[in-house]
Design a protein around this motif. Structure first.
Motif: not given
Length: 472
Positions: A326-335
Motif C-alpha cells: 500500500x502507498x500509505x505503508x511506503x510513505x510511512x517507511x520513507x518518513x
C-alpha cells in the motif's frame, strides 16, 4: 458397276419416259418421291438407267451419308432432313452445354419429379437437411467388431508424471513468472494441470532456492506462495520434506548465497508462523544436527519465533519492498527512514534502505517528504543534512533527475497549503531551492519555477499611503 447396270437393263426393259433427262418434278422438289423410283432403291443405293440419273443418285447418297453423320452430332438443333436428303424445318431447341449437364441435379433416367437429389440432404461433404437433429448413434450388437466391454468406457486425457529431469525445466519458469505478477491462484492452476507425481514435494524447495538468489520482495512473495499452496496443491508432509531437503543442501547453497543459513531460518520461522509447518518442527532437530549451516538456520528460526512472542511481526522480517504494498505503508517507511537518518547522520545506510524499498518509480515521494521535513523543522541541522542527502542520492543516481523534478514540482503545488501550518514556508523554500541549485541538485529552469509569497509594501508618499499587493 456399268456391266451390272447393263445386265439389269436387258432383263428389265424400260420405256422412253424413264430414260428422259428431265429433272425431278415440282413434287420431288418439295420433298416428295415418285412411286416409280421407289423400286429402284435397294439398300440405300439408287439403280437408274441413265448416266445422269446415276450421277444424281450418287449425289443424293453422298448427301444422305453426310446428313446421317451430322444428325447424331446436331440432334435436336435446327432443321432436319428427310430420307431423300431434302431439308425439313424442325422444332428449334436450345443448345445444351456439357457444363450445364454437370450442374443439372435432375435425374437423367427420366424418373422422379425433377427435384434435387435427396432434397439437398445427402451426398458427399454435406451437413444434412436444415433443421435436422441427429441423435446418439446406437451400437449395433450384430456388428462383428462389437465389444460389450467398450460400452461403459470413459476416455480421459492422461498426462504422464514429470520426472526429475523435466521437473526443474517446467516449474522454474512458473515460479520466475510469479515473481513478476504475484498471482498465487495462477501458479496453483498451472501446477494442478501438471502431473507432479512424486516430485510434488520438490516445489517448495525449488521456490526457496530461487528466492535466495532474488530480491527481498521475491522472498516475501515466495512465503505467500507457500502459504497459499499448502492445502489446495501441497500437503503439510510435502512442506516438511521440502524444508528438510533445503537444510540438507545448505552447504551447496552457501556457495552461491553466503547468507543462505539466515535466510532459510527466516523462511522456516515464517512457515511456522503461517502454520504450514508444525511448531515442533525445529524441536525435532535438537541433538541431531552436525552441519554448522543447518544449526545456524535453525537457531535463526528459533530466535525469530521467540521474538514474535514479544510482539515482533514475522511477516515484516524480510524488509520487503516493491510496488505491491500500500502507498500509505511506503510513505510511512520513507518518513521513518528520514527520521533515522537525521538521528544517525549515516547517508550510506539511508541509501541502502531506500534501495531495499525497491520502488524507484516512487522516489519522488521521498524527495517530497524530505523537503516537507525541512519546512517544518526549526533548526539549521535538518536543512543541511537533507540537502546533503539529496545531493548524495542525486550523484549516485539512486534518485533520477526526473524523480527529483517531480518531487520539487509537488512542493511548488502544495506550498500554499503548507504555508497555513508553517508561516515561514515560502521563505524557507526559497532558501532551500537556491541552495539546491548551488549544490547541483536541480537546474535553472526548476529553480525559476519556485513560487514566491505575495507581500505587502508601502508605495511612495505620492500614492497617498495606499497599500498594494504584489507578488513576485
Amino acid at each position: 458397276m456399268a456391266t451390272d447396270c447393263e445386265a439389269w437393263l436387258n432383263a428389265n426393259p424400260v420405256g422412253a419416259e424413264d430414260l428422259s433427262d428431265s429433272f425431278l418434278s415440282g413434287d420431288e422438289d418439295n420433298g416428295g418421291i415418285s412411286n416409280k423410283n421407289i423400286n429402284n432403291e435397294i439398300n440405300g443405293n439408287w439403280l437408274l438407267t441413265s448416266s445422269n440419273s446415276i450421277h444424281e443418285a450418287r449425289l443424293k447418297a453422298k448427301a444422305k451419308r453426310r446428313l446421317r453423320k451430322n444428325s447424331s452430332r446436331d440432334s435436336g438443333r435446327g432443321d432436319s432432313l428427310s430420307d431423300n436428303g431434302d431439308s425439313v424445318r424442325g422444332t428449334i431447341t436450345a443448345p445444351t452445354s456439357p457444363k450445364s449437364k454437370l450442374l443439372d441435379r435432375k435425374s437423367r433416367l427420366g424418373k422422379g419429379r425433377g427435384l434435387p437429389k435427396k432434397g439437398g440432404a445427402g451426398g458427399k461433404g454435406v451437413w444434412g437437411r436444415s433443421g435436422e437433429v441427429y441423435g446418439p448413434d446406437k451400437v449395433d450388437e450384430k456388428d462383428p467388431n462389437y465389444d460389450e466391454a467398450q460400452e461403459n468406457c470413459v476416455y480421459e486425457t492422461v498426462v504422464p508424471p514429470l520426472d526429475e529431469r523435466d521437473f526443474e525445466k517446467t516449474v522454474t519458469p512458473i515460479v520466475q513468472e510469479y515473481f513478476e505478477h504475484g498471482d498465487t491462484n495462477e501458479v496453483a492452476e498451472l501446477l494442478a494441470e501438471l502431473n507432479l507425481g512424486p516430485m510434488q514435494s520438490e516445489v517448495p524447495s525449488l521456490a526457496v532456492s530461487l528466492a535466495l538468489e532474488a530480491k527481498a520482495s521475491h522472498r516475501e512473495l515466495t512465503s505467500r506462495l507457500l502459504a497459499d499452496l499448502c492445502g489446495p496443491v501441497l500437503t503439510h508432509n510435502d512442506m516438511e520434506s521440502s524444508f528438510d531437503k533445503v537444510l540438507r543442501e545448505l552447504p551447496d547453497l552457501v556457495l552461491d548465497t553466503p547468507g543462505a543459513p539466515q535466510l532459510v531460518g527466516q523462511f522456516i520461522a515464517r512457515a511456522v508462523s503461517d502454520q504450514i509447518l508444525s511448531k515442533s518442527y525445529i524441536d525435532g532437530y535438537k541433538g541431531r544436527v552436525d552441519c554448522e549451516y543447518t544449526r545456524a538456520a535453525l537457531d535463526r528460526a528459533a530466535v525469530l519465533l521467540k521474538m514474535s512472542m514479544g510482539g515482533l511481526r514475522i511477516d515484516n522480517q524480510w524488509g520487503t519492498g516493491g510496488g505491491q504494498r500500500p502507498v500509505m505503508q511506503l510513505i510511512k517507511e520513507m518518513n521513518l527512514l528520514l527520521k533515522e537518518y537525521i538521528l544517525s547522520g549515516d547517508s550510506k545506510e539511508a541509501e541502502r534502505c531506500l534501495r531495499d524499498l525497491e520502488v524507484p518509480h516512487f522516489h519522488h515521494e521521498f524527495v517530497y517528504e524530505a523537503i516537507v521535513m525541512v519546512l517544518e523543522s526549526k533548526g539549521e541541522k535538518t536543512f543541511k543534512m537533507v540537502l546533503q542527502l539529496l545531493k548524495s542520492l542525486s550523484e549516485s543516481s539512486i534518485i533520477t533527475i526526473d524523480q527529483i523534478r517531480r518531487g520539487y514540482e509537488r512542493i511548488y503545488m502544495d506550498i500554499a497549503e503548507i504555508n497555513i501550518d508553517v508561516p515561514r514556508a515560502y521563505f524557507i523554500l526559497e532558501q532551500f531551492v537556491d541552495k539546491s541549485f548551488s549544490a547541483g541538485v536541480i537546474n535553472v529552469k526548476l529553480r525559476d519555477l519556485c513560487p514566491c509569497r505575495g507581500r505587502k509594501r508601502f508605495i511612495s508618499e505620492g500614492d497617498g499611503g495606499v497599500v498594494k499587493l504584489e507578488s513576485y
